[in-house]
Design a protein around this motif. Structure first.
Motif: not given
Length: 200
Positions: A110-125
């Motif tokens: 596994w050659k882990v490269g670039e982080c292309v996105a960050t997602w957030w879950r504000p609530n338990f939804e």
């Protein structure tokens, strides 16, 4: 002009696929999953998860490998990090657990490269956003997507209860109804890369 980063993509036919013991989902419903997330949040704080974008090519077009659960739900391979775990090492651990063979020689490099996105879950939804809303001081989950560069040939062991699908970017693009907001926006996130289609 800045050069685009090159991602080598090899034909799907280069890769071999086997099966292994089922990887059962911890939850039987979305409500169960959110309830478990709440319990874990009380113990460990914000959930941090990592997922892999594994690229192959067919018909000279990039395809992403997705795990299919049942006949409808698709997800990227990856999962929750242990508290304090390094993102790259954690993603390698999750990928090996999901798709690695049963012996060390059958685990992909596994050659882990670039982080292309960050997602957030504000609530338990179920809703996640590509930003943390300003009024949210304690988000419940942060999910990062990484490009994982595959070698020319690999063996993947797919749990018996899952299917591994190669889905073309054109099928994912803007297809929120089928794939949800995270997966359907991957084509935009990858648009800054130059794909080097290697035919053999």
């Amino acid at each position: 002009m800045a050069m685009s980063q090159v991602v080598n993509t090899y034909p799907l036919s280069n890769y071999s696929f086997g099966t292994k013991e089922p990887k059962l989902e911890k939850d039987t419903s979305v409500a169960d999953r959110l309830a478990r997330m709440k319990v874990n949040y009380m113990k460990e704080g914000m959930r941090t998860s990592v997922e892999a974008i594994l690229l192959v090519q067919e018909h000279n077009h990039p395809h992403i490998l997705l795990l299919q659960i049942g006949n409808t739900f698709c997800k990227l391979p990856g999962g929750r990090l242990k508290p304090g775990e390094n993102e790259v090492e954690g993603l390698k651990r999750k990928l090996t657990s999901k798709l690695g063979g049963n012996s060390a020689g059958l685990v992909p490099d596994w050659k882990v490269g670039e982080c292309v996105a960050t997602w957030w879950r504000p609530n338990f939804e179920t809703m996640m956003y590509p930003y943390c809303p300003p009024h949210i001081t304690k988000p419940k989950e942060c999910k990062r997507l990484f490009v994982v560069h595959l070698s020319e040939k690999e063996y993947f062991a797919v749990p018996k209860n899952l299917k591994l699908l190669a889905v073309p970017l054109f099928e994912l693009y803007d297809n929120v109804q089928r794939y949800g907001p995270v997966i359907s926006t991957i084509p935009q996130q990858l648009s800054r890369f130059q794909f080097n289609m290697i035919s053999s």
